[in-house]
Scaffold this motif. Sequence first.
Motif, PDB file in Angstrom:
ATOM      1  N   MET A 186      -6.947   2.980  -0.641  1.00 50.67           N
ATOM      2  CA  MET A 186      -7.180   4.349  -0.203  1.00 50.67           C
ATOM      3  C   MET A 186      -6.790   4.511   1.261  1.00 50.67           C
ATOM      4  O   MET A 186      -6.968   3.624   2.069  1.00 50.67           O
ATOM      5  CB  MET A 186      -8.636   4.747  -0.444  1.00 50.67           C
ATOM      6  CG  MET A 186      -8.903   4.938  -1.935  1.00 50.67           C
ATOM      7  SD  MET A 186     -10.615   5.306  -2.365  1.00 50.67           S
ATOM      8  CE  MET A 186     -10.931   6.777  -1.431  1.00 50.67           C
ATOM      9  N   CYS A 243      -8.761  14.091  -1.562  1.00 51.85           N
ATOM     10  CA  CYS A 243      -9.055  13.142  -2.628  1.00 51.85           C
ATOM     11  C   CYS A 243      -8.403  13.504  -3.960  1.00 51.85           C
ATOM     12  O   CYS A 243      -8.103  12.624  -4.763  1.00 51.85           O
ATOM     13  CB  CYS A 243     -10.563  13.052  -2.842  1.00 51.85           C
ATOM     14  SG  CYS A 243     -11.544  13.179  -1.334  1.00 51.85           S
ATOM     15  N   CYS A 286      -5.312  11.814  -5.758  1.00 50.76           N
ATOM     16  CA  CYS A 286      -5.450  10.568  -6.526  1.00 50.76           C
ATOM     17  C   CYS A 286      -6.524  10.669  -7.615  1.00 50.76           C
ATOM     18  O   CYS A 286      -6.317  10.241  -8.739  1.00 50.76           O
ATOM     19  CB  CYS A 286      -5.805   9.407  -5.609  1.00 50.76           C
ATOM     20  SG  CYS A 286      -4.434   8.898  -4.568  1.00 50.76           S
ATOM     21  N   HIS A 287      -7.688  11.215  -7.247  1.00 49.27           N
ATOM     22  CA  HIS A 287      -8.799  11.211  -8.203  1.00 49.27           C
ATOM     23  C   HIS A 287      -8.745  12.408  -9.140  1.00 49.27           C
ATOM     24  O   HIS A 287      -9.559  12.519 -10.042  1.00 49.27           O
ATOM     25  CB  HIS A 287     -10.139  11.166  -7.469  1.00 49.27           C
ATOM     26  CG  HIS A 287     -10.397   9.846  -6.802  1.00 49.27           C
ATOM     27  ND1 HIS A 287     -10.830   8.738  -7.484  1.00 49.27           N
ATOM     28  CD2 HIS A 287     -10.226   9.454  -5.519  1.00 49.27           C
ATOM     29  CE1 HIS A 287     -10.945   7.714  -6.643  1.00 49.27           C
ATOM     30  NE2 HIS A 287     -10.574   8.124  -5.444  1.00 49.27           N
TER      31      HIS A 287
HETATM   32  C1  HEC Z   1      -4.206   7.271  -2.377  1.00 43.84           C
HETATM   33  C2  HEC Z   1      -5.053   7.528  -3.508  1.00 43.84           C
HETATM   34  C3  HEC Z   1      -6.527   7.812  -3.253  1.00 43.84           C
HETATM   35  C4  HEC Z   1      -7.064   8.804  -2.453  1.00 43.84           C
HETATM   36  C5  HEC Z   1      -6.318   9.847  -1.639  1.00 43.84           C
HETATM   37  C6  HEC Z   1      -8.509   8.688  -2.565  1.00 43.84           C
HETATM   38  N1  HEC Z   1      -8.820   7.652  -3.393  1.00 43.84           N
HETATM   39 FE1  HEC Z   1     -10.708   7.040  -3.872  1.00 43.84          FE
HETATM   40  N2  HEC Z   1      -9.939   5.487  -4.938  1.00 43.84           N
HETATM   41  C7  HEC Z   1      -8.593   5.266  -5.178  1.00 43.84           C
HETATM   42  C8  HEC Z   1      -8.439   4.086  -6.025  1.00 43.84           C
HETATM   43  C9  HEC Z   1      -7.122   3.516  -6.532  1.00 43.84           C
HETATM   44  C10 HEC Z   1      -9.754   3.622  -6.279  1.00 43.84           C
HETATM   45  C11 HEC Z   1     -10.179   2.431  -7.156  1.00 43.84           C
HETATM   46  C12 HEC Z   1      -9.794   1.154  -6.536  1.00 43.84           C
HETATM   47  C13 HEC Z   1     -10.590   0.821  -5.328  1.00 43.84           C
HETATM   48  O1  HEC Z   1     -11.811   0.660  -5.465  1.00 43.84           O
HETATM   49  O2  HEC Z   1      -9.991   0.752  -4.235  1.00 43.84           O
HETATM   50  C14 HEC Z   1     -10.668   4.522  -5.565  1.00 43.84           C
HETATM   51  C15 HEC Z   1     -12.056   4.385  -5.540  1.00 43.84           C
HETATM   52  C16 HEC Z   1     -12.939   5.333  -5.029  1.00 43.84           C
HETATM   53  C17 HEC Z   1     -14.390   5.260  -5.137  1.00 43.84           C
HETATM   54  C18 HEC Z   1     -15.170   4.139  -5.797  1.00 43.84           C
HETATM   55  C19 HEC Z   1     -15.366   4.551  -7.210  1.00 43.84           C
HETATM   56  C20 HEC Z   1     -16.101   3.578  -8.069  1.00 43.84           C
HETATM   57  O3  HEC Z   1     -15.862   3.649  -9.264  1.00 43.84           O
HETATM   58  O4  HEC Z   1     -16.889   2.777  -7.565  1.00 43.84           O
HETATM   59  C21 HEC Z   1     -14.894   6.395  -4.548  1.00 43.84           C
HETATM   60  C22 HEC Z   1     -16.370   6.806  -4.425  1.00 43.84           C
HETATM   61  C23 HEC Z   1     -13.769   7.144  -4.048  1.00 43.84           C
HETATM   62  N3  HEC Z   1     -12.596   6.463  -4.356  1.00 43.84           N
HETATM   63  C24 HEC Z   1     -13.883   8.338  -3.384  1.00 43.84           C
HETATM   64  C25 HEC Z   1     -12.821   8.979  -2.775  1.00 43.84           C
HETATM   65  C26 HEC Z   1     -12.970  10.142  -1.945  1.00 43.84           C
HETATM   66  C27 HEC Z   1     -14.283  10.858  -1.642  1.00 43.84           C
HETATM   67  C28 HEC Z   1     -11.710  10.466  -1.505  1.00 43.84           C
HETATM   68  C29 HEC Z   1     -11.329  11.549  -0.526  1.00 43.84           C
HETATM   69  C30 HEC Z   1     -11.959  11.484   0.775  1.00 43.84           C
HETATM   70  C31 HEC Z   1     -10.777   9.501  -2.089  1.00 43.84           C
HETATM   71  N4  HEC Z   1     -11.495   8.624  -2.845  1.00 43.84           N
HETATM   72  C32 HEC Z   1      -9.412   9.511  -1.899  1.00 43.84           C
HETATM   73  C33 HEC Z   1      -7.531   6.017  -4.713  1.00 43.84           C
HETATM   74  C34 HEC Z   1      -7.649   7.087  -3.841  1.00 43.84           C
END
Ligand code: HEC
Length: 126
Positions: free
Chosen positions: A86, A27, A30-31
Amino acid sequence: MAACVFLAACSPEDRVSRGAVLYSENCAICHGGDLRGGGGIGVVGLNKVPTDLTTLAVRSGGDFPRGEVLALLNDYAAGVQPGRLMRPFAHLTSQDTERIKTEQGRTRIPAPQAALLAYLEASQLP
Ligand code: HEC
């Protein structure tokens, strides 16, 4: 169940530290390493900025929205990609399950998801 043979292996602290490892592997790209969003090279090609994951509780009125975050993790694990932003995280599924409590009641979920959830919850800003 192998991971939980010894009680200590299932302590909350252990869950959080396992979650931290999973987070940095899956994660952080990106985050961000500090969960504050706006990530690194993974952001290339995204049309939306990765969210700040330390404000999930604040943004949902004070309580960490376990059920909501879990549903999201489940979708990723299953390869369902909301908004297709994602990547699917098939390896977040596992035969090993752990018991957790959500707004909807008690449930058993794959151990990697329980660990990530615990790590995210432990990382919330007050
Ligand atoms: C390729 C890039 C990327 C990766 C890797 C990624 N994320 Fe995300 N994530 C995003 C983006 C862009 C958003 C916001 C847009 C959306 O909701 O799709 C998001 C949204 C989220 C949200 C919702 C947040 C909210 O404000 O409601 C959560 C929870 C989250 N990610 C958790 C994770 C976790 C845990 C992992 C690892 C297992 C992960 N993400 C991996 C790009 C990524």
